[in-house]
Design a protein around this motif. Structure first.
Motif, PDB file in Angstrom:
ATOM      1  N   ARG A 104       0.734  -0.903  -0.189  1.00 14.69           N
ATOM      2  CA  ARG A 104       0.581  -0.137  -0.497  1.00 14.69           C
ATOM      3  C   ARG A 104       0.795   1.262   0.350  1.00 14.69           C
ATOM      4  N   ARG A 105       1.827   1.129   0.823  1.00 17.25           N
ATOM      5  CA  ARG A 105       2.892   2.585   0.390  1.00 17.25           C
ATOM      6  C   ARG A 105       3.376   2.564   0.001  1.00 17.25           C
ATOM      7  N   LYS A 106       4.625   1.553  -1.202  1.00 12.91           N
ATOM      8  CA  LYS A 106       4.599   1.726  -2.351  1.00 12.91           C
ATOM      9  C   LYS A 106       3.520   2.171  -3.677  1.00 12.91           C
ATOM     10  N   ARG A 109       2.921   5.462  -3.127  1.00 16.81           N
ATOM     11  CA  ARG A 109       4.020   6.507  -3.676  1.00 16.81           C
ATOM     12  C   ARG A 109       5.095   6.583  -5.410  1.00 16.81           C
ATOM     13  N   GLY A 110       3.709   5.380  -5.622  1.00 17.69           N
ATOM     14  CA  GLY A 110       3.977   5.620  -7.475  1.00 17.69           C
ATOM     15  C   GLY A 110       5.501   4.563  -7.360  1.00 17.69           C
ATOM     16  N   GLN A 111       6.084   3.654  -6.294  1.00 19.72           N
ATOM     17  CA  GLN A 111       6.752   3.183  -6.725  1.00 19.72           C
ATOM     18  C   GLN A 111       7.125   1.683  -7.530  1.00 19.72           C
ATOM     19  N   PRO A 112       7.934   1.321  -8.374  1.00 19.61           N
ATOM     20  CA  PRO A 112       7.242  -0.116  -8.601  1.00 19.61           C
ATOM     21  C   PRO A 112       7.308  -0.602  -7.349  1.00 19.61           C
ATOM     22  N   GLN A 113       6.721  -2.145  -7.207  1.00 21.46           N
ATOM     23  CA  GLN A 113       7.026  -3.883  -6.382  1.00 21.46           C
ATOM     24  C   GLN A 113       7.648  -4.052  -6.311  1.00 21.46           C
ATOM     25  N   SER A 114       8.144  -4.634  -5.094  1.00 18.13           N
ATOM     26  CA  SER A 114       9.317  -5.659  -5.032  1.00 18.13           C
ATOM     27  C   SER A 114       8.529  -7.054  -5.406  1.00 18.13           C
TER      28      SER A 114
END
Length: 121
Positions: A104-106, A109-114
Motif C-alpha cells: 500500500r505504501r509503495k 508513492r508510485g514506486q515499483p513493487q518488489s
C-alpha cells in the motif's frame, strides 16, 4: 601473673565463645522458622488460587478476534501443540500485515513493487 589467672582467662574465653555460638544458633533457628512459616503461608495461598478452566478449542478469546488463540494469561494451561500453532499463525498474520502495508505504501508513492511482495499463491 599467678597460675590460676590463666585458668580464669581460658574459662572466660571458652564460656564467651560458647555463649556466642548459642546466640548465633538461636538466631539461625528463628530465621529458619520464619522462613518455614512464610513458605507455609505461600503454599496455602497457592492452594487457594482458582485454577482457570481450559478454553474450548472452538472458542477464541484472543485480543484480536480474527486471530486464533487463547485468552491472555492462559498459555501455561494450553497444550504445547496449540501454543505452537497460535504462535506460527500470529507470526504469519503479522508478516502478511507488514507485506500489505508495504504494498500500500509503495502504491501510494508510485514506486515499483518488489518481486517478493507479488502474490504467486
Amino acid at each position: 601473673m599467678p597460675w590460676w589467672s590463666w585458668i580464669l582467662i581460658w574459662v572466660a574465653l571458652v564460656s564467651l565463645s560458647l555463649l556466642f555460638f548459642v546466640v548465633m544458633g538461636v538466631r539461625l533457628f528463628r530465621q529458619f522458622m520464619a522462613t518455614v512459616k512464610e513458605l507455609g503461608e505461600a503454599g496455602e495461598k497457592l492452594t487457594r488460587l482458582p485454577v482457570p478452566a481450559a478454553v474450548p478449542a472452538g472458542v477464541h478469546a484472543a485480543a484480536d478476534p480474527e486471530l486464533p488463540g487463547i485468552a491472555p494469561g492462559m498459555a501455561p494451561f494450553a497444550s504445547p501443540h496449540q501454543m505452537r500453532h497460535d504462535y506460527h499463525a500470529a507470526k504469519e498474520a503479522r508478516r502478511e500485515a507488514r507485506r500489505q502495508h508495504r504494498i500500500r505504501r509503495k502504491a501510494e508513492r508510485g514506486q515499483p513493487q518488489s518481486l517478493r511482495d507479488i502474490e504467486f499463491r
